[in-house]
Design a protein around this motif. Structure first.
Motif, short mmCIF file in Angstrom:
data_model
loop_
_atom_site.label_atom_id
_atom_site.label_comp_id
_atom_site.label_asym_id
_atom_site.label_seq_id
_atom_site.Cartn_x
_atom_site.Cartn_y
_atom_site.Cartn_z
N GLY A 34 -13.56 -2.89 8.17
CA GLY A 34 -13.06 -1.98 9.20
C GLY A 34 -13.66 -0.61 9.01
N GLY A 35 -13.08 0.36 9.71
CA GLY A 35 -12.14 0.24 10.77
C GLY A 35 -12.76 -0.35 12.02
N ARG A 69 0.89 -1.17 0.00
CA ARG A 69 0.00 0.00 0.00
C ARG A 69 0.93 1.22 0.00
NH1 ARG A 69 -2.37 3.21 4.06
NH2 ARG A 69 -4.47 3.96 3.56
N SER A 78 0.22 -0.02 11.01
CA SER A 78 1.17 0.67 11.89
C SER A 78 1.75 -0.24 12.98
CB SER A 78 0.50 1.90 12.53
OG SER A 78 -0.70 1.52 13.16
N ASN A 117 -11.41 7.82 8.35
CA ASN A 117 -11.97 6.46 8.21
C ASN A 117 -13.09 6.26 9.22
OD1 ASN A 117 -11.88 3.88 6.98
ND2 ASN A 117 -11.01 3.05 8.87
N SER A 133 -12.73 -3.68 0.24
CA SER A 133 -13.05 -3.12 1.56
C SER A 133 -14.55 -2.95 1.70
CB SER A 133 -12.43 -1.72 1.71
OG SER A 133 -11.09 -1.76 1.37
N ALA A 163 -5.71 -7.62 9.47
CA ALA A 163 -4.80 -6.89 8.58
C ALA A 163 -4.26 -5.69 9.35
CB ALA A 163 -5.55 -6.43 7.34
N VAL A 164 -2.95 -5.49 9.29
CA VAL A 164 -2.31 -4.53 10.19
C VAL A 164 -1.27 -3.70 9.44
CG1 VAL A 164 -0.91 -4.37 12.28
CG2 VAL A 164 -2.59 -6.18 12.07
N GLY A 211 -6.69 -0.11 13.29
CA GLY A 211 -6.32 0.06 14.69
C GLY A 211 -6.01 -1.24 15.41
N ILE A 218 -9.68 -5.01 9.83
CA ILE A 218 -8.61 -4.01 9.68
C ILE A 218 -8.99 -2.74 10.45
CG2 ILE A 218 -9.54 -3.09 7.49
CD1 ILE A 218 -6.54 -2.72 6.63
C1 LIG Z 1 -5.88 0.82 5.12
C2 LIG Z 1 -7.01 0.80 6.05
N1 LIG Z 1 -8.28 0.49 5.66
C3 LIG Z 1 -9.14 0.56 6.67
C4 LIG Z 1 -10.57 0.29 6.55
O1 LIG Z 1 -11.31 0.53 7.48
O2 LIG Z 1 -10.97 -0.18 5.49
S1 LIG Z 1 -8.42 1.02 8.11
C5 LIG Z 1 -6.91 1.10 7.37
C6 LIG Z 1 -5.68 1.49 8.08
C7 LIG Z 1 -5.16 0.36 8.92
O3 LIG Z 1 -3.97 0.77 9.45
P1 LIG Z 1 -3.57 0.47 10.95
O4 LIG Z 1 -3.38 -0.99 11.06
O5 LIG Z 1 -2.29 1.24 11.14
O6 LIG Z 1 -4.67 0.99 11.80
#
Ligand SMILES: Cc1nc(C(=O)O)sc1CCOP(=O)(O)O
Ligand SMILES: Cc1ncc(COP(=O)(O)OP(=O)(O)O)c(N)n1
Ligand SMILES: [Mg+2]
Length: 511
Positions: A425-426, A335, A484, A436, A404, A481-482, A460, A458
Protein backbone atom coordinates in the motif's frame (compact mmCIF):
# COMPACT_ATOMS: atom_id res chain seq x y z
CA UNK A 1 47.63 -25.19 7.21
CA UNK A 2 44.64 -26.85 5.53
CA UNK A 3 43.60 -26.94 1.92
CA UNK A 4 39.90 -26.45 1.26
CA UNK A 5 38.26 -25.79 -2.07
CA UNK A 6 41.53 -24.58 -3.57
CA UNK A 7 42.15 -21.86 -0.95
CA UNK A 8 44.41 -22.11 2.06
CA UNK A 9 42.95 -21.84 5.55
CA UNK A 10 45.25 -21.25 8.50
CA UNK A 11 44.12 -22.76 11.79
CA UNK A 12 43.67 -19.34 13.42
CA UNK A 13 41.11 -18.33 10.77
CA UNK A 14 38.70 -20.84 12.35
CA UNK A 15 36.58 -19.83 15.31
CA UNK A 16 36.68 -22.14 18.28
CA UNK A 17 33.34 -23.62 19.32
CA UNK A 18 32.97 -24.11 23.09
CA UNK A 19 32.99 -27.87 23.60
CA UNK A 20 31.90 -30.03 26.53
CA UNK A 21 32.60 -33.77 26.57
CA UNK A 22 30.21 -35.65 28.81
CA UNK A 23 31.33 -39.00 30.20
CA UNK A 24 28.15 -40.56 31.54
CA UNK A 25 25.50 -43.25 31.26
CA UNK A 26 22.66 -43.39 28.75
CA UNK A 27 19.09 -42.99 30.08
CA UNK A 28 16.58 -44.67 27.76
CA UNK A 29 13.89 -42.32 29.07
CA UNK A 30 16.16 -39.39 28.08
CA UNK A 31 15.43 -37.39 31.23
CA UNK A 32 18.88 -37.76 32.73
CA UNK A 33 22.36 -38.98 31.78
CA UNK A 34 23.91 -38.47 28.40
CA UNK A 35 20.60 -37.37 26.89
CA UNK A 36 20.05 -34.64 29.50
CA UNK A 37 23.65 -33.49 29.05
CA UNK A 38 23.20 -33.17 25.28
CA UNK A 39 19.99 -31.15 25.69
CA UNK A 40 21.42 -28.90 28.40
CA UNK A 41 24.52 -28.14 26.32
CA UNK A 42 22.40 -27.50 23.23
CA UNK A 43 20.18 -25.15 25.22
CA UNK A 44 23.24 -23.32 26.57
CA UNK A 45 24.74 -23.04 23.06
CA UNK A 46 27.82 -25.24 23.30
CA UNK A 47 28.85 -28.35 21.40
CA UNK A 48 28.61 -31.60 23.36
CA UNK A 49 30.37 -34.86 22.55
CA UNK A 50 29.62 -38.06 24.46
CA UNK A 51 31.48 -41.00 25.96
CA UNK A 52 28.96 -43.58 27.17
CA UNK A 53 29.94 -45.53 30.27
CA UNK A 54 26.78 -47.57 30.75
CA UNK A 55 23.40 -48.25 29.22
CA UNK A 56 20.42 -48.03 31.52
CA UNK A 57 16.88 -49.22 30.88
CA UNK A 58 15.09 -46.42 32.63
CA UNK A 59 11.84 -44.49 32.66
CA UNK A 60 9.90 -42.16 34.94
CA UNK A 61 9.23 -45.03 37.36
CA UNK A 62 12.82 -46.11 37.95
CA UNK A 63 15.84 -47.99 36.62
CA UNK A 64 14.87 -51.41 35.32
CA UNK A 65 18.32 -52.49 34.19
CA UNK A 66 21.91 -51.37 33.62
CA UNK A 67 24.78 -52.69 31.59
CA UNK A 68 28.30 -51.27 31.87
CA UNK A 69 30.29 -50.50 28.75
CA UNK A 70 33.61 -52.46 28.85
CA UNK A 71 36.50 -50.37 30.21
CA UNK A 72 38.60 -50.69 27.07
CA UNK A 73 35.69 -49.42 24.97
CA UNK A 74 35.25 -46.43 27.29
CA UNK A 75 38.98 -45.80 26.80
CA UNK A 76 38.56 -46.05 23.03
CA UNK A 77 35.67 -43.53 23.02
CA UNK A 78 37.65 -41.12 25.22
CA UNK A 79 40.66 -41.32 22.93
CA UNK A 80 38.58 -40.86 19.78
CA UNK A 81 37.10 -37.60 21.07
CA UNK A 82 39.99 -36.15 23.07
CA UNK A 83 42.67 -36.82 20.43
CA UNK A 84 40.74 -34.92 17.78
CA UNK A 85 38.04 -32.54 18.95
CA UNK A 86 39.51 -29.71 21.09
CA UNK A 87 37.41 -30.38 24.17
CA UNK A 88 37.32 -27.49 26.65
CA UNK A 89 35.56 -29.10 29.58
CA UNK A 90 34.96 -32.71 30.57
CA UNK A 91 31.84 -33.33 32.64
CA UNK A 92 31.35 -36.67 34.34
CA UNK A 93 28.12 -38.37 35.37
CA UNK A 94 27.57 -42.10 35.96
CA UNK A 95 30.96 -43.81 36.32
CA UNK A 96 29.82 -47.30 37.23
CA UNK A 97 33.10 -49.14 37.96
CA UNK A 98 36.46 -48.50 39.55
CA UNK A 99 38.07 -49.47 36.26
CA UNK A 100 36.11 -46.84 34.35
CA UNK A 101 37.03 -44.11 36.87
CA UNK A 102 40.70 -45.10 36.62
CA UNK A 103 40.52 -45.23 32.81
CA UNK A 104 39.07 -41.72 32.77
CA UNK A 105 41.71 -40.29 35.14
CA UNK A 106 44.53 -41.89 33.12
CA UNK A 107 43.15 -40.55 29.84
CA UNK A 108 42.70 -37.05 31.27
CA UNK A 109 46.35 -37.01 32.33
CA UNK A 110 47.27 -37.92 28.74
CA UNK A 111 44.85 -35.40 27.19
CA UNK A 112 44.48 -32.51 29.65
CA UNK A 113 41.46 -30.23 29.26
CA UNK A 114 40.72 -26.73 30.52
CA UNK A 115 38.36 -27.89 33.29
CA UNK A 116 36.79 -30.99 34.82
CA UNK A 117 33.25 -30.89 36.24
CA UNK A 118 32.43 -33.94 38.37
CA UNK A 119 28.83 -34.80 39.18
CA UNK A 120 29.43 -37.71 41.57
CA UNK A 121 26.36 -39.67 40.48
CA UNK A 122 25.68 -42.55 42.85
CA UNK A 123 21.93 -42.83 43.24
CA UNK A 124 19.28 -41.93 40.64
CA UNK A 125 16.38 -39.60 41.52
CA UNK A 126 14.22 -42.74 41.80
CA UNK A 127 16.58 -44.10 44.50
CA UNK A 128 18.33 -46.73 42.35
CA UNK A 129 22.07 -47.22 42.94
CA UNK A 130 24.11 -46.23 39.87
CA UNK A 131 27.61 -46.49 41.35
CA UNK A 132 28.33 -48.62 44.40
CA UNK A 133 30.34 -47.84 47.54
CA UNK A 134 33.41 -49.63 46.13
CA UNK A 135 33.93 -46.60 43.91
CA UNK A 136 34.09 -44.06 46.72
CA UNK A 137 37.78 -44.46 47.51
CA UNK A 138 38.77 -44.15 43.82
CA UNK A 139 36.61 -41.03 43.61
CA UNK A 140 38.30 -39.52 46.68
CA UNK A 141 41.84 -40.49 45.75
CA UNK A 142 41.96 -40.07 41.98
CA UNK A 143 39.00 -38.15 40.50
CA UNK A 144 38.13 -35.42 43.01
CA UNK A 145 41.69 -34.03 43.19
CA UNK A 146 41.57 -33.43 39.42
CA UNK A 147 38.18 -31.66 39.51
CA UNK A 148 37.56 -27.93 39.06
CA UNK A 149 34.16 -28.39 40.65
CA UNK A 150 32.19 -31.27 42.16
CA UNK A 151 28.41 -31.07 42.46
CA UNK A 152 27.14 -33.63 45.03
CA UNK A 153 23.61 -33.62 46.34
CA UNK A 154 23.13 -34.26 50.07
CA UNK A 155 23.15 -38.07 49.71
CA UNK A 156 26.26 -38.05 47.57
CA UNK A 157 28.09 -35.60 49.83
CA UNK A 158 27.17 -37.77 52.80
CA UNK A 159 28.40 -40.94 51.04
CA UNK A 160 31.72 -39.29 50.15
CA UNK A 161 32.05 -38.25 53.80
CA UNK A 162 31.47 -41.73 55.24
CA UNK A 163 27.81 -41.21 56.06
CA UNK A 164 28.04 -37.78 57.71
CA UNK A 165 24.54 -36.48 58.62
CA UNK A 166 23.56 -33.45 56.55
CA UNK A 167 20.39 -31.77 57.75
CA UNK A 168 21.03 -28.05 57.91
CA UNK A 169 22.69 -25.33 55.86
CA UNK A 170 25.50 -25.28 58.44
CA UNK A 171 25.99 -29.04 57.87
CA UNK A 172 26.24 -28.31 54.13
CA UNK A 173 28.96 -25.72 54.77
CA UNK A 174 30.93 -28.21 56.87
CA UNK A 175 30.52 -30.85 54.17
CA UNK A 176 31.70 -28.43 51.47
CA UNK A 177 34.84 -27.62 53.51
CA UNK A 178 35.62 -31.32 54.12
CA UNK A 179 35.05 -32.23 50.46
CA UNK A 180 37.25 -29.32 49.40
CA UNK A 181 40.03 -30.85 51.49
CA UNK A 182 39.89 -33.86 49.14
CA UNK A 183 41.28 -31.71 46.34
CA UNK A 184 38.61 -30.21 44.05
CA UNK A 185 38.97 -26.47 43.45
CA UNK A 186 35.27 -25.81 44.08
CA UNK A 187 32.51 -27.71 45.81
CA UNK A 188 28.80 -27.15 45.17
CA UNK A 189 26.70 -28.99 47.74
CA UNK A 190 23.12 -29.05 46.46
CA UNK A 191 20.47 -28.76 49.13
CA UNK A 192 17.43 -29.69 47.05
CA UNK A 193 16.58 -32.48 49.52
CA UNK A 194 17.07 -30.34 52.64
CA UNK A 195 13.98 -30.76 54.82
CA UNK A 196 11.87 -27.85 56.08
CA UNK A 197 13.11 -25.28 53.60
CA UNK A 198 10.90 -23.09 51.43
CA UNK A 199 13.93 -22.15 49.35
CA UNK A 200 16.29 -24.42 47.45
CA UNK A 201 19.68 -23.65 49.02
CA UNK A 202 23.02 -24.66 47.48
CA UNK A 203 26.42 -23.95 49.01
CA UNK A 204 29.39 -23.13 46.79
CA UNK A 205 32.81 -23.17 48.44
CA UNK A 206 36.07 -22.31 46.68
CA UNK A 207 38.47 -22.77 49.57
CA UNK A 208 38.21 -19.08 50.55
CA UNK A 209 34.58 -18.08 50.46
CA UNK A 210 31.21 -19.67 50.93
CA UNK A 211 28.38 -18.57 48.63
CA UNK A 212 24.84 -19.39 49.71
CA UNK A 213 22.79 -19.62 46.51
CA UNK A 214 19.09 -19.47 47.30
CA UNK A 215 16.10 -19.66 45.02
CA UNK A 216 12.41 -20.36 45.56
CA UNK A 217 11.68 -24.09 45.54
CA UNK A 218 9.76 -25.07 42.39
CA UNK A 219 6.95 -27.51 43.12
CA UNK A 220 6.97 -30.02 40.25
CA UNK A 221 7.18 -33.76 39.63
CA UNK A 222 9.37 -33.09 36.61
CA UNK A 223 12.78 -33.08 38.27
CA UNK A 224 14.37 -36.18 36.72
CA UNK A 225 17.77 -35.22 35.35
CA UNK A 226 18.11 -31.94 37.25
CA UNK A 227 21.55 -32.85 38.64
CA UNK A 228 22.95 -33.95 35.27
CA UNK A 229 21.55 -30.83 33.62
CA UNK A 230 22.96 -28.49 36.25
CA UNK A 231 26.45 -30.00 36.02
CA UNK A 232 26.33 -29.91 32.20
CA UNK A 233 25.17 -26.30 32.25
CA UNK A 234 28.01 -25.36 34.59
CA UNK A 235 30.39 -27.15 32.21
CA UNK A 236 28.86 -25.25 29.28
CA UNK A 237 29.34 -21.85 30.91
CA UNK A 238 32.92 -22.70 31.93
CA UNK A 239 33.58 -23.82 28.33
CA UNK A 240 32.40 -20.38 27.17
CA UNK A 241 35.02 -18.82 29.44
CA UNK A 242 32.96 -17.74 32.46
CA UNK A 243 34.56 -17.84 35.92
CA UNK A 244 33.16 -20.56 38.19
CA UNK A 245 30.88 -18.41 40.37
CA UNK A 246 29.18 -16.86 37.32
CA UNK A 247 28.96 -20.27 35.62
CA UNK A 248 27.19 -21.78 38.64
CA UNK A 249 24.78 -18.83 38.98
CA UNK A 250 23.84 -18.86 35.28
CA UNK A 251 23.48 -22.66 35.24
CA UNK A 252 21.24 -22.63 38.31
CA UNK A 253 19.05 -19.90 36.83
CA UNK A 254 18.76 -21.86 33.57
CA UNK A 255 17.72 -25.09 35.30
CA UNK A 256 15.25 -23.25 37.54
CA UNK A 257 13.69 -21.51 34.53
CA UNK A 258 13.37 -24.82 32.69
CA UNK A 259 11.86 -26.54 35.77
CA UNK A 260 9.38 -23.75 36.28
CA UNK A 261 8.45 -23.73 32.62
CA UNK A 262 8.01 -27.53 32.59
CA UNK A 263 5.85 -27.77 35.72
CA UNK A 264 2.80 -29.00 33.85
CA UNK A 265 4.20 -31.19 31.12
CA UNK A 266 3.18 -34.84 31.36
CA UNK A 267 5.64 -37.48 30.18
CA UNK A 268 5.42 -41.00 31.62
CA UNK A 269 3.35 -42.42 34.45
CA UNK A 270 6.00 -42.53 37.15
CA UNK A 271 6.58 -40.18 40.05
CA UNK A 272 9.47 -38.30 38.45
CA UNK A 273 9.07 -36.89 34.94
CA UNK A 274 11.72 -35.21 32.79
CA UNK A 275 11.75 -31.46 32.24
CA UNK A 276 12.09 -29.54 29.02
CA UNK A 277 15.53 -28.00 28.48
CA UNK A 278 14.57 -26.16 25.33
CA UNK A 279 11.43 -24.52 26.77
CA UNK A 280 9.39 -25.69 23.81
CA UNK A 281 7.23 -28.61 24.90
CA UNK A 282 4.73 -26.69 27.00
CA UNK A 283 3.06 -24.58 24.36
CA UNK A 284 3.19 -27.38 21.82
CA UNK A 285 1.65 -29.91 24.16
CA UNK A 286 -1.47 -27.87 24.75
CA UNK A 287 -3.61 -28.54 21.73
CA UNK A 288 -5.95 -25.64 22.32
CA UNK A 289 -2.95 -23.31 22.23
CA UNK A 290 -1.18 -24.86 19.29
CA UNK A 291 -0.35 -22.42 16.54
CA UNK A 292 -1.72 -23.33 13.15
CA UNK A 293 0.69 -23.16 10.21
CA UNK A 294 0.36 -19.94 8.18
CA UNK A 295 -2.40 -20.17 5.58
CA UNK A 296 -2.34 -17.35 2.97
CA UNK A 297 -6.16 -17.40 2.87
CA UNK A 298 -6.05 -15.99 6.43
CA UNK A 299 -5.19 -12.64 4.77
CA UNK A 300 -8.75 -12.44 3.37
CA UNK A 301 -10.11 -9.94 5.88
CA UNK A 302 -7.20 -8.54 7.83
CA UNK A 303 -8.25 -6.29 10.74
CA UNK A 304 -5.57 -3.89 12.04
CA UNK A 305 -6.40 -2.20 15.37
CA UNK A 306 -5.55 1.43 16.20
CA UNK A 307 -5.10 2.68 19.76
CA UNK A 308 -6.33 6.21 18.97
CA UNK A 309 -9.52 4.97 17.35
CA UNK A 310 -10.23 2.60 20.23
CA UNK A 311 -9.77 5.52 22.65
CA UNK A 312 -12.00 7.78 20.60
CA UNK A 313 -14.82 5.24 20.65
CA UNK A 314 -14.20 4.24 24.28
CA UNK A 315 -13.40 0.63 23.42
CA UNK A 316 -10.77 -1.64 24.90
CA UNK A 317 -8.46 -3.40 22.47
CA UNK A 318 -9.96 -6.68 23.59
CA UNK A 319 -13.52 -5.53 22.79
CA UNK A 320 -12.38 -4.26 19.40
CA UNK A 321 -10.73 -7.59 18.57
CA UNK A 322 -13.73 -9.61 19.76
CA UNK A 323 -16.10 -7.55 17.60
CA UNK A 324 -13.87 -7.85 14.53
CA UNK A 325 -13.68 -11.64 14.92
CA UNK A 326 -17.45 -11.85 15.41
CA UNK A 327 -17.86 -9.87 12.18
CA UNK A 328 -15.66 -12.29 10.21
CA UNK A 329 -12.07 -10.99 10.45
CA UNK A 330 -9.69 -13.78 9.45
CA UNK A 331 -6.49 -12.35 10.96
CA UNK A 332 -5.83 -9.62 13.55
CA UNK A 333 -2.90 -7.22 13.89
CA UNK A 334 -2.51 -5.19 17.08
CA UNK A 335 -1.19 -1.82 15.95
CA UNK A 336 -1.10 0.04 19.24
CA UNK A 337 1.34 2.88 18.63
CA UNK A 338 0.49 4.84 21.79
CA UNK A 339 0.14 2.03 24.30
CA UNK A 340 2.50 1.68 27.27
CA UNK A 341 4.49 -1.53 26.86
CA UNK A 342 3.09 -3.07 30.06
CA UNK A 343 -0.52 -2.37 29.02
CA UNK A 344 0.15 -3.48 25.46
CA UNK A 345 1.53 -6.82 26.68
CA UNK A 346 -1.45 -7.42 28.97
CA UNK A 347 -3.95 -6.60 26.19
CA UNK A 348 -2.02 -8.73 23.71
CA UNK A 349 -2.23 -11.72 26.04
CA UNK A 350 -5.98 -11.24 26.48
CA UNK A 351 -6.51 -10.83 22.71
CA UNK A 352 -4.42 -13.93 22.07
CA UNK A 353 -6.70 -16.03 24.25
CA UNK A 354 -9.71 -14.89 22.21
CA UNK A 355 -7.96 -15.34 18.87
CA UNK A 356 -6.80 -18.87 19.79
CA UNK A 357 -10.35 -19.82 20.80
CA UNK A 358 -11.56 -18.79 17.35
CA UNK A 359 -8.57 -20.11 15.38
CA UNK A 360 -7.72 -16.59 14.16
CA UNK A 361 -3.99 -15.70 14.01
CA UNK A 362 -2.86 -12.67 16.04
CA UNK A 363 0.10 -10.58 14.86
CA UNK A 364 1.82 -7.70 16.63
CA UNK A 365 2.74 -4.53 14.73
CA UNK A 366 6.40 -3.45 15.03
CA UNK A 367 7.07 -4.90 18.52
CA UNK A 368 8.93 -8.18 18.17
CA UNK A 369 9.63 -8.10 21.93
CA UNK A 370 5.91 -7.98 22.73
CA UNK A 371 5.21 -10.77 20.22
CA UNK A 372 7.80 -12.99 21.89
CA UNK A 373 6.63 -12.11 25.40
CA UNK A 374 3.00 -13.02 24.72
CA UNK A 375 3.75 -15.89 22.27
CA UNK A 376 1.71 -14.18 19.54
CA UNK A 377 1.45 -15.89 16.16
CA UNK A 378 3.80 -13.39 14.55
CA UNK A 379 4.66 -9.80 13.71
CA UNK A 380 4.16 -7.23 10.98
CA UNK A 381 7.19 -5.04 10.28
CA UNK A 382 7.71 -2.11 7.93
CA UNK A 383 10.74 -0.95 5.98
CA UNK A 384 12.06 1.12 8.87
CA UNK A 385 11.27 -1.45 11.59
CA UNK A 386 13.36 -4.42 12.64
CA UNK A 387 14.51 -6.22 9.46
CA UNK A 388 12.45 -9.35 8.78
CA UNK A 389 15.56 -11.56 8.78
CA UNK A 390 16.41 -10.42 12.32
CA UNK A 391 12.79 -10.89 13.41
CA UNK A 392 12.91 -14.40 11.94
CA UNK A 393 16.02 -15.24 13.96
CA UNK A 394 14.35 -14.00 17.13
CA UNK A 395 10.94 -15.58 16.49
CA UNK A 396 12.02 -18.93 15.07
CA UNK A 397 10.85 -20.76 11.96
CA UNK A 398 7.16 -21.17 12.79
CA UNK A 399 5.96 -17.64 13.54
CA UNK A 400 4.26 -15.55 10.88
CA UNK A 401 6.17 -12.52 9.59
CA UNK A 402 4.63 -9.88 7.33
CA UNK A 403 6.56 -7.02 5.72
CA UNK A 404 5.24 -3.76 4.24
CA UNK A 405 6.39 -3.36 0.62
CA UNK A 406 5.77 -0.70 -1.98
CA UNK A 407 8.07 -1.99 -4.72
CA UNK A 408 9.02 -5.32 -6.37
CA UNK A 409 12.55 -4.94 -4.95
CA UNK A 410 11.21 -4.72 -1.41
CA UNK A 411 8.97 -7.73 -2.10
CA UNK A 412 11.99 -9.72 -3.31
CA UNK A 413 13.93 -8.77 -0.17
CA UNK A 414 11.02 -9.83 2.06
CA UNK A 415 11.10 -13.24 0.40
CA UNK A 416 14.89 -13.51 0.87
CA UNK A 417 14.50 -12.47 4.52
CA UNK A 418 12.12 -15.32 5.27
CA UNK A 419 8.81 -13.40 5.48
CA UNK A 420 5.47 -15.20 5.02
CA UNK A 421 3.46 -12.46 3.33
CA UNK A 422 3.72 -8.83 2.29
CA UNK A 423 1.38 -5.91 2.94
CA UNK A 424 1.27 -3.59 -0.07
CA UNK A 425 0.00 0.00 0.00
CA UNK A 426 -1.17 2.61 0.33
CA UNK A 427 -3.59 1.54 -2.29
CA UNK A 428 -5.63 4.70 -1.65
CA UNK A 429 -4.83 7.82 0.38
CA UNK A 430 -5.32 7.35 4.12
CA UNK A 431 -5.49 9.52 7.23
CA UNK A 432 -4.50 6.61 9.48
CA UNK A 433 -0.80 6.66 8.61
CA UNK A 434 0.95 10.02 8.25
CA UNK A 435 2.93 10.86 5.10
CA UNK A 436 2.14 7.52 3.54
CA UNK A 437 2.99 7.21 -0.15
CA UNK A 438 0.03 6.01 -2.25
CA UNK A 439 0.93 3.37 -4.83
CA UNK A 440 -2.57 3.01 -6.30
CA UNK A 441 -4.09 -0.06 -7.90
CA UNK A 442 -1.31 -0.10 -10.53
CA UNK A 443 1.43 -0.10 -7.89
CA UNK A 444 -0.38 -2.87 -6.07
CA UNK A 445 -0.66 -4.92 -9.25
CA UNK A 446 3.03 -4.47 -10.07
CA UNK A 447 4.07 -5.67 -6.62
CA UNK A 448 1.61 -8.60 -6.69
CA UNK A 449 2.92 -9.76 -10.07
CA UNK A 450 6.53 -9.63 -8.85
CA UNK A 451 6.02 -11.06 -5.39
CA UNK A 452 6.90 -14.62 -4.54
CA UNK A 453 4.85 -14.19 -1.35
CA UNK A 454 1.09 -13.77 -0.84
CA UNK A 455 -0.02 -10.16 -0.67
CA UNK A 456 -2.58 -8.25 1.38
CA UNK A 457 -3.57 -4.78 0.13
CA UNK A 458 -3.71 -1.87 2.62
CA UNK A 459 -4.47 1.85 2.74
CA UNK A 460 -7.79 3.63 2.44
CA UNK A 461 -9.70 0.41 1.82
CA UNK A 462 -13.31 -0.07 2.97
CA UNK A 463 -16.71 -1.37 1.96
CA UNK A 464 -16.95 1.06 -1.00
CA UNK A 465 -13.70 0.10 -2.76
CA UNK A 466 -12.66 -3.36 -1.54
CA UNK A 467 -14.25 -4.99 -4.57
CA UNK A 468 -12.22 -2.80 -6.96
CA UNK A 469 -9.05 -3.79 -5.15
CA UNK A 470 -9.75 -7.51 -5.37
CA UNK A 471 -10.72 -7.16 -9.02
CA UNK A 472 -7.13 -6.47 -10.08
CA UNK A 473 -7.23 -10.28 -10.11
CA UNK A 474 -3.67 -11.38 -9.50
CA UNK A 475 -3.33 -14.79 -7.89
CA UNK A 476 -1.06 -13.47 -5.14
CA UNK A 477 -3.55 -10.94 -3.83
CA UNK A 478 -5.26 -12.73 -0.97
CA UNK A 479 -7.25 -10.01 0.76
CA UNK A 480 -7.45 -6.53 2.24
CA UNK A 481 -6.08 -5.07 5.48
CA UNK A 482 -8.25 -2.38 7.03
CA UNK A 483 -7.99 -0.01 9.98
CA UNK A 484 -10.40 2.97 9.99
CA UNK A 485 -13.22 1.36 7.95
CA UNK A 486 -13.60 -1.13 10.81
CA UNK A 487 -12.34 0.57 13.95
CA UNK A 488 -13.18 4.27 13.37
CA UNK A 489 -16.85 3.31 13.33
CA UNK A 490 -19.54 2.96 15.95
CA UNK A 491 -20.10 -0.78 15.47
CA UNK A 492 -16.99 -2.75 14.58
CA UNK A 493 -18.85 -6.01 14.20
CA UNK A 494 -21.38 -4.60 11.70
CA UNK A 495 -18.68 -2.90 9.60
CA UNK A 496 -16.56 -6.06 9.56
CA UNK A 497 -19.56 -8.13 8.52
CA UNK A 498 -20.38 -5.71 5.66
CA UNK A 499 -16.80 -5.86 4.41
CA UNK A 500 -16.83 -9.63 4.67
CA UNK A 501 -19.89 -9.77 2.44
CA UNK A 502 -18.31 -7.47 -0.14
CA UNK A 503 -15.19 -9.62 -0.22
CA UNK A 504 -17.19 -12.82 -0.59
CA UNK A 505 -19.13 -11.10 -3.39
CA UNK A 506 -15.89 -10.29 -5.16
CA UNK A 507 -15.52 -14.10 -5.43
CA UNK A 508 -11.79 -14.04 -4.79
CA UNK A 509 -10.03 -15.93 -2.05
CA UNK A 510 -12.10 -17.61 0.61
CA UNK A 511 -12.40 -17.93 4.33
C1 LIG B 1 -0.94 0.94 8.62
C2 LIG B 1 -0.89 1.29 7.20
N1 LIG B 1 0.12 0.91 6.37
C3 LIG B 1 -0.04 1.36 5.14
C4 LIG B 1 0.90 1.11 4.04
O1 LIG B 1 0.75 1.69 2.99
O2 LIG B 1 1.80 0.31 4.24
S1 LIG B 1 -1.43 2.27 4.96
C5 LIG B 1 -1.84 2.04 6.57
C6 LIG B 1 -3.04 2.61 7.19
C7 LIG B 1 -4.27 1.84 6.81
O3 LIG B 1 -5.32 2.37 7.51
P1 LIG B 1 -6.73 2.61 6.86
O4 LIG B 1 -7.30 1.27 6.58
O5 LIG B 1 -7.50 3.34 7.93
O6 LIG B 1 -6.51 3.43 5.64
C1 LIG C 1 -0.82 -5.64 6.71
C2 LIG C 1 -0.01 -4.43 6.93
N1 LIG C 1 0.60 -3.85 5.91
C3 LIG C 1 1.32 -2.74 6.08
C4 LIG C 1 1.47 -2.20 7.35
C5 LIG C 1 2.31 -0.98 7.59
O1 LIG C 1 3.47 -1.28 8.36
P1 LIG C 1 4.58 -0.17 8.56
O2 LIG C 1 5.03 0.27 7.23
O3 LIG C 1 5.57 -0.68 9.48
O4 LIG C 1 3.79 1.00 9.24
P2 LIG C 1 3.11 1.00 10.68
O5 LIG C 1 1.90 0.15 10.60
O6 LIG C 1 4.08 0.44 11.65
O7 LIG C 1 2.79 2.42 10.94
C6 LIG C 1 0.80 -2.81 8.39
N2 LIG C 1 0.87 -2.34 9.63
N3 LIG C 1 0.09 -3.93 8.17
MG1 LIG D 1 5.89 -0.51 11.46
Amino acid sequence: MQEKGGSTLSDDSRTKTPHVLTVAGSDSGAGAGIQADLKACAARGVYCSTVITALTAQNTIGVQGASNVPEDFVAQQLKSVLSDMQVDVVKTGMLPSVGIVKTLCRTLREYPVHALVVDPVMVSTSGDVLAGPSILSTFREELLPMADIITPNLKEASALLNGMQLETVDDMRSAARLLHNMGPKNVLVKGGDLPDSLDAVDILYNGHNFYELRSPRIRTRNTHGTGCSLASSIAAEVAKGYPMLSAVKVAKRFVETALDYSKEIVIGNGPQGPFDHLLRLKSHSQDCHRQQPFDPSDLFLYAVTDSRMNKRWGRSIVDAVKAAIDGGATIIQLREKDAETKDFLESAKACLRICRLHGVPLLINDRVDVAIACDADGVHVGQSDMPACVARTLLGPEKIIGVSCKTPEQAEQAWVDGADYIGCGGVYPTNTKENNITVGLNGLKTVCMASKLPVVAIGGIGVSNARAVMEIRTPNLKGVAVVSALFDRECVQTETRKLHEVLLGSNIGST
